[in-house]
Design an enzyme around this catalytic site. Structure first.
Site, PDB file in Angstrom:
ATOM      1  N   ASP A 211       0.926  -1.181   0.144  1.00  0.00           N
ATOM      2  CA  ASP A 211       0.101  -0.126   0.230  1.00  0.00           C
ATOM      3  C   ASP A 211       0.947   1.255   0.054  1.00  0.00           C
ATOM      4  OD1 ASP A 211      -2.461   1.436  -0.026  1.00  0.00           O
ATOM      5  OD2 ASP A 211      -2.529   1.317   2.157  1.00  0.00           O
ATOM      6  N   ASP A 228       3.025   1.694   8.346  1.00  0.00           N
ATOM      7  CA  ASP A 228       1.784   1.013   7.914  1.00  0.00           C
ATOM      8  C   ASP A 228       2.028  -0.005   6.859  1.00  0.00           C
ATOM      9  OD1 ASP A 228      -0.756   0.192   7.902  1.00  0.00           O
ATOM     10  OD2 ASP A 228      -1.709   2.005   7.039  1.00  0.00           O
TER      11      ASP A 228
END
Length: 336
Positions: A211, A228
């Site tokens: 991502d 993340d």
């Protein structure tokens, strides 16, 4: 699916209904450090993430995983990957190991603690920035190619494409008067994705960030650090590269050259993966709609995404997929 979660978290009407401020602070304090009572909710929807002030030392970031999304083994693979990157001096924010563990449990919730790291969004139009990001992605992928994930998903046409289309269709999210048009273009998109993978051939699957958009890269004067890794998965290297590209075809070609010129300092890039650029973008678009649909019973989602599931939303998705079908049949971006 993790089946060993206590019922008090997994049986709530909404996954995070029981995650109250006192619960968050108590979860952290059970590990042996004490909060000063300051609690700041950070911008996160899939999980719940908080900055917690500590009596001794800097604030910590607590990430509470959405119940039942990942197994413990899958979360621990994420942690092990980011820790291996940090060990090799690659700038990622890895979970802290406390009492010999990175994954902790409290009242049915699973969470991890991270050091707080600041930064700003990277200037993705700046050639030096793109080159710098390319070098670090090359290092991440060189490490990611050493061994595969065993418990995390592989990003492909089945997991991000067909599964998304089937979920949206069978759960009646598409307005009745748009169902046939949406299904028709979704099927054409899946066919286009399959053709793109055929043109690319047998590309290597490796552990990637998954991502890697600008919001998950924090920039400081010392350079970038990546945050993340919640969507880390097995995928082609191109999955982490295409999200750094935007604008016209000519602009993306220049950006790609800058990224790959840094990338190849540390990892080889198979140019056949360029056939996957728009296919991976299309998979993300399908997956994103299904992600919103799957989370629609979480009160945070209707509040944050009020435009989802409206007539206009699905009309726009139909047009968007039509554009992607055309783009997937164009020649890939040129490189060297």
């Amino acid at each position: 699916m993790n089946t060993d979660l206590p019922h008090d978290a997994s049986e709530q009407a909404h996954p995070f209904a029981a995650l109250l401020p006192d619960t968050v602070i108590s979860a952290v304090e059970q590990l042996g450090s004490y909060s000063d009572g300051r609690l700041l909710a950070l911008n996160s929807y899939e999980n719940r993430v908080y900055q917690i002030g500590m009596e001794d030392g800097h604030p910590l970031i607590a990430k509470f995983y959405r119940p039942e999304r990942w197994t413990d083994d899958a979360i621990l693979e994420e942690h092990a990957f980011t820790q291996s990157l940090a060990h090799n001096e690659i700038p990622v924010v890895a979970p802290l190991e406390i009492n010999g563990r990175t994954l902790h449990h409290f009242n049915g919730f699973r969470f991890a603690l991270f050091p707080r790291r600041g930064g700003r969004a990277p200037e993705l139009q700046d050639p030096d920035t793109l080159n710098w990001l390319g070098r670090f992605l090359g290092r991440i992928h060189a490490q990611g190619a050493i061994q595969p994930f065993r418990h995390r998903l592989t990003l492909d046409i089945d997991t991000y494409g067909r599964a998304a289309v089937d979920y949206l269709w069978t759960n009646d999210f598409i307005p009745v008067d748009l169902r046939d048009a949406w299904r028709s273009i979704a099927d054409l998109a899946l066919t286009g994705i399959a053709r793109a993978y055929e043109r690319a051939g047998d590309v290597r699957q490796l552990r990637v960030h998954g991502d890697c958009h600008g919001g998950n890269v924090l920039w400081t004067d010392a350079g970038p650090h990546f945050v993340d890794f919640d969507d880390t998965c097995m995928a082609p290297a191109m999955q982490d590269l295409w999200m750094l590209l935007s604008g016209t075809r000519a602009e993306m070609t220049v950006q790609l050259d800058e990224v790959l010129s840094g990338y190849e300092d540390f990892a080889d890039f198979n140019p056949r993966e360029l056939h996957l650029t728009e296919a991976l973008r299309t998979l993300r678009l399908l997956h994103y709609s299904a992600w919103l649909a799957r989370r629609w019973d979480d009160p945070a989602f209707p509040a944050a995404f009020p435009w989802f599931n409206t007539q206009r939303y699905w009309q726009d998705r139909i047009l968007e997929l039509r554009e992607q079908v055309a783009l997937m049949d164009e020649p890939p971006l040129a490189w060297r």
